[in-house]
Design a protein around this motif. Sequence first.
Motif, short mmCIF file in Angstrom:
data_model
loop_
_atom_site.label_atom_id
_atom_site.label_comp_id
_atom_site.label_asym_id
_atom_site.label_seq_id
_atom_site.Cartn_x
_atom_site.Cartn_y
_atom_site.Cartn_z
N ILE A 1 0.88 -1.17 0.00
CA ILE A 1 0.00 0.00 0.00
C ILE A 1 0.92 1.22 0.00
N ALA A 2 0.90 1.98 -1.06
CA ALA A 2 1.87 3.07 -1.24
C ALA A 2 1.77 4.10 -0.12
N PRO A 3 2.90 4.41 0.52
CA PRO A 3 2.89 5.47 1.52
C PRO A 3 2.95 6.84 0.84
N THR A 4 2.52 7.85 1.55
CA THR A 4 2.69 9.22 1.06
C THR A 4 3.84 9.86 1.83
N HIS A 5 4.40 10.89 1.24
CA HIS A 5 5.50 11.60 1.90
C HIS A 5 5.06 12.14 3.27
N SER A 6 3.84 12.65 3.33
CA SER A 6 3.35 13.23 4.59
C SER A 6 3.20 12.18 5.69
N GLN A 7 3.04 10.91 5.31
CA GLN A 7 2.92 9.85 6.31
C GLN A 7 4.27 9.49 6.94
N LEU A 8 5.36 9.81 6.26
CA LEU A 8 6.67 9.35 6.70
C LEU A 8 7.53 10.45 7.33
N ILE A 9 7.09 11.69 7.23
CA ILE A 9 7.87 12.79 7.79
C ILE A 9 7.69 12.87 9.30
N PRO A 10 8.55 13.63 10.01
CA PRO A 10 8.39 13.79 11.46
C PRO A 10 6.97 14.24 11.83
N GLY A 11 6.46 13.65 12.88
CA GLY A 11 5.07 13.92 13.28
C GLY A 11 4.23 12.66 13.23
N ASN A 12 4.69 11.65 12.46
CA ASN A 12 4.05 10.35 12.49
C ASN A 12 4.55 9.63 13.74
N GLU A 13 3.69 9.48 14.72
CA GLU A 13 4.11 8.97 16.03
C GLU A 13 4.77 7.61 15.95
N ASP A 14 4.23 6.72 15.11
CA ASP A 14 4.77 5.37 15.02
C ASP A 14 6.15 5.36 14.39
N ILE A 15 6.33 6.13 13.31
CA ILE A 15 7.64 6.19 12.66
C ILE A 15 8.64 6.93 13.55
N ASP A 16 8.19 8.00 14.20
CA ASP A 16 9.08 8.71 15.14
C ASP A 16 9.56 7.76 16.24
N LEU A 17 8.64 6.99 16.79
CA LEU A 17 8.97 6.04 17.85
C LEU A 17 9.97 5.01 17.35
N LEU A 18 9.72 4.47 16.17
CA LEU A 18 10.59 3.44 15.60
C LEU A 18 12.02 3.97 15.43
N ILE A 19 12.14 5.14 14.84
CA ILE A 19 13.47 5.67 14.54
C ILE A 19 14.21 6.07 15.81
N GLU A 20 13.51 6.62 16.79
CA GLU A 20 14.16 6.96 18.05
C GLU A 20 14.67 5.70 18.73
N ALA A 21 13.87 4.64 18.72
CA ALA A 21 14.29 3.38 19.34
C ALA A 21 15.52 2.80 18.62
N ILE A 22 15.51 2.86 17.29
CA ILE A 22 16.63 2.34 16.51
C ILE A 22 17.92 3.09 16.82
N VAL A 23 17.86 4.41 16.73
CA VAL A 23 19.06 5.23 16.92
C VAL A 23 19.58 5.16 18.36
N LYS A 24 18.66 5.14 19.32
CA LYS A 24 19.07 5.08 20.73
C LYS A 24 19.37 3.66 21.19
N ASN A 25 19.07 2.68 20.31
CA ASN A 25 19.33 1.26 20.61
C ASN A 25 18.59 0.81 21.86
N LYS A 26 17.31 1.22 21.94
CA LYS A 26 16.49 0.87 23.09
C LYS A 26 15.23 0.14 22.65
N PRO A 27 14.67 -0.72 23.50
CA PRO A 27 13.44 -1.43 23.15
C PRO A 27 12.29 -0.47 22.88
N ILE A 28 11.43 -0.84 21.95
CA ILE A 28 10.28 -0.01 21.58
C ILE A 28 9.44 0.39 22.80
#
Length: 538
Positions: free
Chosen positions: A497-524
């Motif tokens: 299901i094609a994402p839109t640019h607006s769905q992936l930019i900062p402000g998407n809580e789920d993507i923000d959460l995912l990327i913060e967890a990845i970079v900080k190397n902490k559990p979701i």
Amino acid sequence: MEEQKKRLQNFGVEFADKLNIIKPLARIYDLTFNIDKIPDIEKEIREYSNTGEKRGEVLIPLVMGRNDFGTYLDVILAHAFRVRGYEPTLLLCDHDLDMCLAKQWMSSESAACEICNFMGGEFLRRFGLEYTPISEFETTTKTHTSSGDTYRGVDIDGIATASTRAYLKIYNLDKHPKSEEIYNRFKKSAKLLTDIAFELFQRHNYDAVLSNNSAYLVGAVFLSVGNQFDTPSWDIDVGFRSQSILCGNMNNRSSLPTFPNRDSASERLNRPLSDEESSTLEKFMQDRMSGKDVRFNHAQLGSGSFQSSSDSTVYGAFTNLPWDGSLTATKKKAFNNVFTWVDRTIEIFKENPQLKLYIKTHPAEVLRVTNESFYEWITSNYSLPENIELMSPDTGINPYEFMRKLDRGLVWNSTTGLEMSYLGIPVIVSGDTHYKGYGFTFDPVDDDEYKQLLLKSNLDISAKKHELAKRYAHYLFIERHIKFPYYETVDGDFRPIAPTHSQLIPGNEDIDLLIEAIVKNKPIPDVKDTISPNSPTP
């Protein structure tokens, strides 16, 4: 019908290979059959250019067009990272791997490579992502020695073994005439990728490395090297829930996405569920057992009822797909392998005719292609007594109704063990699984303890164990999953299901959460406790 279609495709591919026209034919094949697996992507994503400050770099190897979901996930996350200032490094295989899992699906390896390369490149082009072909790397394999099992700190033996099993779709490799050849080719590819990974990590200071299928060749190599460089190394794959993803980490007991961070899980299990959390879990489990909010609907596999023919204690043993990557988690197990476990279980029940055992073979034995199945292995090697009944993979019985009729459950590492524990059924776990060791399952350390637990007359799940099972289920199914509404599963098939640019930019809580967890190397779940919609994006 599907088998006839595959034979026809292979015949055409072999004919084209002989005529040396495989490359244009592969392009035609992709444009005819596969191109709908890559949705049209909007211009904002395709033509995106980061004009802001560069915040870091992430490594997302290796784009392979045959891994539909894995590649689709890679390119979406690459865009999500770049809009947050992280420059993604993406690699594309251009026929340089001597062996990989993409080569198993066609009789012509050159055709499989052409199709995989074209599809991988098309994913990247549609998202407007730059990439580097792996042929551009100057590898140094000849200058590094190998101990046989390891190469530059990477377990190439384990990687090659797991990959060979998945390629040949068997566990017992000694039973296949080509297993040694395939295994050695996977080892050669693992060395090549290890050298490429080292070259990348020596050139770049990555903030994270992401991959999927960490049990097999590509994911296993890059995550292993990333971990050596103390870089957050994540295995990200589809979740149990519909339109979700689940994340594993190299610092966990196993990097497979099902395995949690031990400290995070233990902390959660020490915390009682609130009334709201209990209600959320109860609704989810009811939905799951009726086929809702799941990636694959196991409830639909059978609607038939189940009634035991015995008045004695009823046990249910749940087998696995023999070559599945989940079997690579082997740090805590009572037996050498899953076949030894099944063999010993049958032996114990033969010696104890007063007990009743149903062996439920995995539905994937008929739903997926396999060259080795427990149903056939048991049928061929055993004459079962009356107190042991073997159930076929397509038995037609609703699996959850079956579970509810059991007095005790036996598993190697199946998720059914967690589900039975949630239902209040005592479960004995003999393999290594993500929910083992948290106090709600019975976990024998060897053959003797396994037999003692099987024959124990008062093996019950206490109220405390039952509560722990519920807390763990909430932790796994509710807290650890991240919404990812950019795909759906229809009849077991991945549909983008094609994402839109607006769905992936900062402000998407789920993507923000995912990327913060990845970079900080902490559990979701741990990051979820601290992040808020107004928190600054990592």
